[in-house]
Scaffold this motif. Structure first.
Motif, PDB file in Angstrom:
ATOM      1  N   GLN A 133     -20.077 -72.151  73.991  1.00 28.27           N
ATOM      2  CA  GLN A 133     -20.430 -71.350  72.805  1.00 28.27           C
ATOM      3  C   GLN A 133     -19.971 -72.011  71.513  1.00 28.27           C
ATOM      4  N   LEU A 134     -20.865 -72.028  70.533  1.00 27.00           N
ATOM      5  CA  LEU A 134     -20.491 -72.472  69.180  1.00 27.00           C
ATOM      6  C   LEU A 134     -20.198 -71.248  68.335  1.00 27.00           C
ATOM      7  N   HIS A 135     -19.387 -71.441  67.293  1.00 26.76           N
ATOM      8  CA  HIS A 135     -19.055 -70.327  66.396  1.00 26.76           C
ATOM      9  C   HIS A 135     -19.604 -70.612  65.005  1.00 26.76           C
ATOM     10  N   ALA A 136     -19.565 -69.584  64.150  1.00 26.08           N
ATOM     11  CA  ALA A 136     -20.110 -69.729  62.791  1.00 26.08           C
ATOM     12  C   ALA A 136     -19.463 -70.921  62.104  1.00 26.08           C
ATOM     13  N   GLY A 137     -20.284 -71.721  61.423  1.00 29.65           N
ATOM     14  CA  GLY A 137     -19.762 -72.864  60.669  1.00 29.65           C
ATOM     15  C   GLY A 137     -19.525 -74.097  61.521  1.00 29.65           C
ATOM     16  N   GLU A 138     -19.885 -74.034  62.807  1.00 27.89           N
ATOM     17  CA  GLU A 138     -19.686 -75.198  63.676  1.00 27.89           C
ATOM     18  C   GLU A 138     -21.028 -75.846  64.023  1.00 27.89           C
ATOM     19  N   ALA A 139     -20.948 -77.113  64.393  1.00 29.41           N
ATOM     20  CA  ALA A 139     -22.155 -77.849  64.776  1.00 29.41           C
ATOM     21  C   ALA A 139     -21.835 -78.690  65.999  1.00 29.41           C
ATOM     22  N   ALA A 140     -22.901 -79.185  66.645  1.00 32.25           N
ATOM     23  CA  ALA A 140     -22.705 -80.048  67.821  1.00 32.25           C
ATOM     24  C   ALA A 140     -23.717 -81.184  67.774  1.00 32.25           C
ATOM     25  N   VAL A 141     -23.314 -82.342  68.296  1.00 29.67           N
ATOM     26  CA  VAL A 141     -24.279 -83.432  68.461  1.00 29.67           C
ATOM     27  C   VAL A 141     -24.344 -83.797  69.945  1.00 29.67           C
ATOM     28  N   TRP A 142     -25.493 -84.331  70.324  1.00 30.72           N
ATOM     29  CA  TRP A 142     -25.763 -84.646  71.734  1.00 30.72           C
ATOM     30  C   TRP A 142     -25.816 -86.163  71.910  1.00 30.72           C
ATOM     31  N   ASP A 143     -24.991 -86.655  72.818  1.00 24.59           N
ATOM     32  CA  ASP A 143     -24.985 -88.085  73.164  1.00 24.59           C
ATOM     33  C   ASP A 143     -25.530 -88.200  74.587  1.00 24.59           C
ATOM     34  N   GLY A 144     -26.790 -88.601  74.681  1.00 24.98           N
ATOM     35  CA  GLY A 144     -27.445 -88.660  75.997  1.00 24.98           C
ATOM     36  C   GLY A 144     -26.898 -89.767  76.893  1.00 24.98           C
TER      37      GLY A 144
END
Ligand SMILES: Cc1cc2nc3c(=O)[nH]c(=O)nc-3n(C[C@H](O)[C@H](O)[C@H](O)COP(=O)(O)OP(=O)(O)OC[C@H]3O[C@@H](n4cnc5c(N)ncnc54)[C@H](O)[C@@H]3O)c2cc1C
Length: 392
Positions: A133-144
């Motif tokens: 789960q991500l929360h408000a103000g957070e981001a994620a990047v995907w490294d395949g």
């Protein structure tokens, strides 16, 4: 210490001290270049007293710092080469999610290192990896390209190929003394060996080995709790065996970062660690008093409750491992400032496994006086003031 009683004597082209993943790769590259090489290890192999044991390590392209990001393509290639030479699989691609506060400098560094990185918002992340789960103000990047390296199997593979190339590996033989010179002398518990070049890759013991050589390196061994967390529902899609690796950066509640790997070692148990530990003498790492507070485990439990509610928030298994940190958490890959035929590889600060094939190549190149294939300037011993002691 007394001189070895049943002395073995021999001369080699190169000696490497420490058969963890870094020393084993350095020895492998020397043997690839047809140098007669002796690799010395204080414990009988395999052992679990250093930093390279266990089933799994994360590998990835995403790196916040450029010198490492630049080395990763070479590293992926060299791992594949070892898989072919050893005839075994050493890597499982799982992909890697890197998450943190949007705009966090480390997260941004990872995004940059990936080129056209896929940025995942909370909705996409929840669809793709329900359970994370991500929360408000957070981001994620995907490294395949992210995935798991099979650590024990990799260590065995590189040592097997080293031996097949004619290298000599002596385990259960602790180095007691190094005498510098154009031809160096290395005295162990059972032998005396000579060579014109020496590589020291002794992990958490490096500080003690180089001190008599007039070097005071700022290396801090840390005891790391390696925690495994049980899935509430076995076989869940994203927390279990099929899930990605992940890293959480820049969270105020976990300032050193958290990383996790899908269930591999133990069925249904996800590996997740805090990227920091308690200062320790490597000879005393098991002496923590029972019931001593474990702030890292508390940080991980709270992270799980908030980000991975599909896991039970207390560890089912806790093992230990060692980091050897430098103050800036960058490696040391350099010649001894005074004895240029002594090369040091140390301070891998909990992120050295994936890069070991390149580290080994650089150490080999430095020892042979070749131009290193990647700049070693960021890894210079002399970036730390006062490392060279006056006495020698
Ligand atoms: C819990 C944990 C998780 C990690 N996760 C990751 C990850 O996901 N990805 C990643 O890239 N990295 C990871 N790392 C870091 C990586 O495992 C280490 O950077 C790497 O294993 C260091 O290898 P080394 O060869 O320097 O040290 P070691 O493996 O400790 O090898 C040094 C060797 O030298 C020997 N030695 C010492 N003194 C002497 C002497 N006097 N004579 C003879 N032999 C001697 C020791 O016995 C030892 O075998 C992790 C580390 C830990 C602890």
């Amino acid at each position: 210490m007394a001189a070895p009683s049943q002395s073995r004597q021999a001369t080699y082209d190169a000696i490497v001290i420490g058969a963890g993943i870094q020393g084993s790769f350095a020895a492998y590259h020397l043997a690839q270049r047809h140098r007669e090489t002796l690799l010395l290890e204080q414990f009988i192999l395999p052992h679990s007293r250093g930093s390279s044991h266990g089933q799994s390590r994360i590998t990835r392209t995403a790196y916040p710092r450029e010198p490492y990001a630049r080395m990763m393509p070479d590293s992926f290639h060299l791992w594949q080469q070892l898989e072919v030479e050893a005839g075994t699989s050493l890597y499982r691609r799982t992909g890697l999610v890197v998450l943190g506060p949007a705009g966090d400098p480390e997260l941004e560094g990872c995004r940059r290192s990936l080129g056209a990185a896929e940025v995942l918002d909370a909705t996409v992340l929840a669809q793709r990896f329900p359970g994370l789960q991500l929360h408000a103000g957070e981001a994620a990047v995907w490294d395949g390209t992210g995935g798991v390296l099979f650590a024990d199997r990799a260590l065995r593979a590189v040592q097997d190929v080293f031996r097949r190339l004619g290298g000599t590996l002596r385990d259960g033989e602790k180095v007691l003394r190094v005498e510098p010179g154009a031809v160096l002398t290395v005295t162990t518990t059972t032998g005396v060996y000579r060579a014109p070049r020496l590589i020291i890759t002794a992990g958490a013991w490096t500080g003690a080995l180089v001190a008599p050589l007039g070097l005071c390196l700022p290396l801090q061994p840390l005891r790391i709790d390696v925690c495994y967390w049980r899935e509430k529902e076995p076989g869940s899609p994203s927390a279990g065996r099929a899930g990605p690796c992940f890293m959480a950066l820049g969270l105020s509640q976990a300032p050193h970062g958290i990383y996790g790997l899908p269930a591999l070692e133990y069925p249904g148990l996800v590996k997740m660690c805090y990227h920091h530990g308690s200062p320790v003498d490597p000879e005393e790492r098991d002496r923590a008093p029972p019931g001593a507070p474990r702030p890292d485990v508390a940080i991980l439990s709270s992270f799980i409750s908030s980000y991975l509610p599909g896991l039970e928030p207390w560890p089912a298994v806790v093992e230990t491992c060692l980091y050897t940190n430098t103050p800036d958490e960058d490696f040391i890959l350099d010649r001894h400032p005074k004895f240029s035929n002594i090369i040091i590889g140390a301070g891998f600060s909990g992120h050295g496994f994936k890069l070991a094939p390149v580290v080994g190549k650089l150490l080999c190149e430095l020892s042979l006086g070749e131009e290193p294939s990647h700049s070693t300037a960021p890894f210079a011993v002399t970036r730390f003031p006062g490392v060279l002691q006056a006495a020698l």
